[in-house]
Design an enzyme around this catalytic site. Structure first.
Site, PDB file in Angstrom:
ATOM      1  N   ASP A 295       0.673  -1.029  -0.046  1.00  0.00           N
ATOM      2  CA  ASP A 295      -0.080   0.024  -0.085  1.00  0.00           C
ATOM      3  C   ASP A 295       0.703   1.209   0.084  1.00  0.00           C
ATOM      4  O   ASP A 295       2.080   1.114   0.117  1.00  0.00           O
ATOM      5  CB  ASP A 295      -0.943  -0.016   1.124  1.00  0.00           C
ATOM      6  CG  ASP A 295      -2.125   1.013   1.096  1.00  0.00           C
ATOM      7  OD1 ASP A 295      -2.112   1.762   0.107  1.00  0.00           O
ATOM      8  OD2 ASP A 295      -3.184   0.595   1.627  1.00  0.00           O
ATOM      9  N   GLU A 500     -10.476   6.659   4.128  1.00  0.00           N
ATOM     10  CA  GLU A 500      -9.558   6.311   4.993  1.00  0.00           C
ATOM     11  C   GLU A 500      -9.582   6.558   6.531  1.00  0.00           C
ATOM     12  O   GLU A 500     -10.954   6.697   7.101  1.00  0.00           O
ATOM     13  CB  GLU A 500      -8.137   6.418   4.681  1.00  0.00           C
ATOM     14  CG  GLU A 500      -7.907   5.896   3.318  1.00  0.00           C
ATOM     15  CD  GLU A 500      -6.441   5.812   2.612  1.00  0.00           C
ATOM     16  OE1 GLU A 500      -5.685   5.028   3.261  1.00  0.00           O
ATOM     17  OE2 GLU A 500      -6.081   6.255   1.550  1.00  0.00           O
TER      18      GLU A 500
HETATM   19  C1  BGC Z   1      -5.043   3.392   0.374  1.00  0.00           C
HETATM   20  C2  BGC Z   1      -5.271   2.583  -0.894  1.00  0.00           C
HETATM   21  C3  BGC Z   1      -5.053   3.449  -2.258  1.00  0.00           C
HETATM   22  C4  BGC Z   1      -3.622   3.909  -2.012  1.00  0.00           C
HETATM   23  C5  BGC Z   1      -3.233   4.712  -3.156  1.00  0.00           C
HETATM   24  C6  BGC Z   1      -3.813   4.001   0.344  1.00  0.00           C
HETATM   25  O1  BGC Z   1      -3.698   4.942   1.176  1.00  0.00           O
HETATM   26  O2  BGC Z   1      -4.993   2.298   1.526  1.00  0.00           O
HETATM   27  O3  BGC Z   1      -6.362   1.874  -0.912  1.00  0.00           O
HETATM   28  O4  BGC Z   1      -5.160   2.318  -3.376  1.00  0.00           O
HETATM   29  O5  BGC Z   1      -3.528   4.783  -1.020  1.00  0.00           O
HETATM   30  O6  BGC Z   1      -3.982   5.833  -3.310  1.00  0.00           O
HETATM   31  C1  BGC Z   2      -2.563  10.341  -1.087  1.00  0.00           C
HETATM   32  C2  BGC Z   2      -3.488   9.110  -1.151  1.00  0.00           C
HETATM   33  C3  BGC Z   2      -3.113   8.152  -0.319  1.00  0.00           C
HETATM   34  C4  BGC Z   2      -2.567   8.679   1.246  1.00  0.00           C
HETATM   35  C5  BGC Z   2      -2.226   7.663   1.995  1.00  0.00           C
HETATM   36  C6  BGC Z   2      -2.268  10.819   0.377  1.00  0.00           C
HETATM   37  O1  BGC Z   2      -1.287  11.768   0.055  1.00  0.00           O
HETATM   38  O2  BGC Z   2      -2.930  11.060  -2.150  1.00  0.00           O
HETATM   39  O3  BGC Z   2      -3.773   8.470  -2.419  1.00  0.00           O
HETATM   40  O4  BGC Z   2      -3.941   7.181  -0.128  1.00  0.00           O
HETATM   41  O5  BGC Z   2      -1.870   9.954   0.938  1.00  0.00           O
HETATM   42  O6  BGC Z   2      -1.902   8.038   3.189  1.00  0.00           O
END
Ligand code: BGC
Ligand code: BGC
Length: 614
Positions: A295, A500
């Site tokens: 991830d 999230e």
């Molecule tokens: C998320 C994922 C996502 C990734 C890319 C992460 O924070 O948990 O689901 O695909 O970011 O944006």
């Molecule tokens: C990104 C997201 C990602 C997240 C993870 C953000 O800065 O744009 O895609 O899921 O960080 O913590």
């Protein structure tokens, strides 16, 4: 001197020849690669730190758009295609010309992209119990992703959400693993249908109108303690296999190209270092042959605080079987760290070769070497009417009618189209952003009219008879309501967008002014409440005041799907895929639990018949 000269045979670049068998191509290519080139393949960075030169100089294997990471605000699909093609040309200009793969969170349509069709989030799709529909959504999403030059989606999320306090419950089709299993039909939608003679576990992507998918987040993301995101999932092996693992059996069988590892832990061990589950179970037992991706900065989060010992994180995660690391931004540090670990035998070359073979396998299978660039003509698929019609159908089928009339023999729905004057109220009635939720345009989504779509208010206006006056007041006072002579009210309210951890919520109350609007309107007049939320929320205190209640989840851009059913052009058919609790102290509470005492049980949903001859 026959003994010592070799004929200067021309070097046949077998890997470039699409008529060669897959394994021959992989073997030929990997045999030519330096460690530097191999390590580069394992790196994924965000577009914001990429340039064509970076792609070339560091042999970067993959790019991503993180949530909200776009080439420009309201960028056109042509702008996206040109951006991706420019990066790709950087990759193609390397010695071996290995194309990069570009991933994006197309989790409900190509949802970072302005004017894309936004489909209902998974929480609503589970309600439809309609795998064929979900497969079509996958196919439409694939085209809208290709319309931006992108070939890889971080979808589907196959989490089995066991606790609605979890901020990502809206990304989960159901608390029931069987429903999530059925909904993995989105994978053949995104990637194409695996051929009858296709081999189990081998990734499959059917050419230029399809994209690579990613089943996520492996495994147990929906089972964390108190629904806290990225927390520990405490469950025995049998429980893990029977609740959280089953969707992965289907995903692998259907040829999913990639699987993303979860930030969460299983019984105290971070999934990003679980060799037992990644290599032992997924690769060796399930025979998954695509690539495993971390991830976003997931390996950083293996330590507390994050990034405290990055070299250790690289060693443990790659050692556990992660093939591609979603590094995020700092590719120097990752490349240096991994190179050091290999050169000093902390990570065997065989592990690197396994990772790179898997990545190359996906790239070969999808025809990326033959068609690395996207034609601008693909742009036409973005937000096209067929897709919007499909989304509208999905919205209709995703609604759950929880209450219809104060008594059974006096149903309120369907609503009459012809009345003198009706009231529409609520924070979600005229707000595309609110009806789309998280992962829309921005990472956390955003309130406001952020992209193209039809709000519920405008859908109501076009659904009713032209003689019906529609009055919209976001949060009307009881006096206002009483001084008007409304036939009935439609209140549309709910949760504001989140994603999230920002969505984690231990009390699950509807934010103000939602409850006030509900009570002001419903205590004063006949009302139907359309609730927009990423999960079941606390509703019991208000239900008795309402005449009708519809759970609309996060329906996306096509608001007419809601009015199609409210006004009886279609009947309500949706059945709850997540248990509706009474109070949060019951949680976690899932169907089959001994203490099961819900407000509305799993599978609940009233039906209506379509009004004849509309
Ligand atoms: C998320 C994922 C996502 C990734 C890319 C992460 O924070 O948990 O689901 O695909 O970011 O944006
Ligand atoms: C990104 C997201 C990602 C997240 C993870 C953000 O800065 O744009 O895609 O899921 O960080 O913590």
């Amino acid at each position: 001197m026959w003994c010592c000269t070799t004929m200067a045979e021309p070097d046949v670049m077998k890997y470039k020849d699409p008529t060669q068998p897959l394994n021959v191509r992989i073997k030929d290519l990997i045999g030519r690669m330096t460690l530097q080139e191999k390590v580069g393949q394992m790196v994924q960075i965000d577009r914001s730190v990429a340039t064509p030169d970076v792609m070339r100089n560091y042999f970067i294997g993959s790019l991503l758009s993180g949530g909200g990471s776009v080439p420009a605000k309201e960028a056109s699909p042509e702008t996206w295609i040109n951006m991706v093609n420019d990066f790709q040309r950087g990759s193609l200009s390397t010695r071996l010309g290995i194309p990069m793969i570009y991933g994006i969170d197309a989790v409900h349509g190509n949802s970072n992209v302005f004017n894309a069709t936004i489909f209902p989030h998974n929480v609503g799709l589970g309600v439809t119990r309609d795998p064929e529909l979900v497969k079509k959504i996958g196919a439409a999403t694939a085209l809208e992703v290709r319309a931006t030059g992108i070939n890889y989606a971080f979808a589907p999320c196959v989490a089995v959400c066991r606790d609605p306090r979890w901020g990502r419950c809206f990304e989960s089709f159901s608390e029931d693993p069987n429903i999530v299993r059925e909904m993995t039909e989105i994978i053949p939608g995104l990637q194409g249908e695996i051929p009858i003679d296709g081999r189990k576990g081998v990734p499959f992507v059917d050419g230029q109108t399809k994209i690579a998918a990613s089943a996520k987040h492996f495994v147990g993301d929906g089972g964390t303690t108190r629904g806290i995101n990225e927390n520990d999932t405490v469950i025995d092996f049998h429980g893990l296999l029977s609740i959280h693992m089953p969707p992965y059996y289907d995903a692998v069988r259907k040829g999913v190209a990639t699987i993303m590892v979860s930030y969460s832990s299983w019984n105290g061990v971070k999934m990003h270092r679980s060799k037992e589950l990644i290599t032992g179970f997924l690769k060796n037992i399930l025979k998954f042959r695509g690539f495993v991706i971390s991830d976003f900065q997931g390996i950083d989060k293996m330590t507390d605080p994050p990034h405290a010992n990055y070299t250790w994180s690289i060693q443990e995660s790659v050692g556990a079987g992660i093939d591609m690391v979603m590094v995020g931004y700092n590719y120097f540090e990752f490349i240096d760290g991994l190179t050091y670990l290999v050169n000093n035998n902390y990570i065997p070359m065989s592990r690197i070769d396994d990772a790179v073979k898997r990545i190359l396998r996906v790239k070969f299978v999808m025809g990326l070497f033959e068609n690395p660039l996207t034609d601008l003509s693909m742009a036409k698929y973005l937000g096209e009417q067929d897709h919007r019609d499909l989304a509208r159908e999905a919205v209709r089928k995703s609604l759950v009618l929880l209450k219809n009339g104060k008594s059974v023999d006096q149903p309120m729905l369907p609503l009459p189209k012809k009345s003198t004057k009706i009231l529409v109220a609520g924070t979600h009635a005229d707000n595309i952003g609110n009806q789309c939720g998280g992962w829309t345009i921005e990472w956390h989504g955003e309130s406001g009219n952020i992209t193209k779509g039809t709000t519920i208010l405008s859908a109501v206006k076009s659904a009713v008879d032209p003689t019906t006056e529609v009055v919209y007041v976001e949060n009307p006072t009881p006096d206002f309501i009483k001084s008007n002579n409304f036939a009935y009210a439609i209140v549309v309210t709910g949760e504001y967008p989140y994603s999230e951890s920002s969505g984690d919520n231990q009390n699950l109350t509807i934010p103000e002014p939602g409850p006030t609007t509900i009570m002001n309107v419903c205590e004063s007049m006949k009302c139907v409440v359309v609730l927009m939320s990423g999960r079941p929320v606390v509703i019991e205190p208000y239900v008795s005041s309402m005449d009708a209640l519809v759970a609309a989840w996060l329906p996306g851009s096509e608001g007419q799907g809601v009015t199609d059913v409210l006004f009886g052009d279609y009947g309500f058919t949706g059945k709850l895929a997540h248990t509706w609790f009474k109070t949060v102290d019951q949680l976690p509470m899932n169907v089959g639990d001994p203490h099961y005492d819900p407000l509305y049980p799993f599978g609940y949903g009233l039906t209506t018949e379509p009004t004849k001859g509309f």
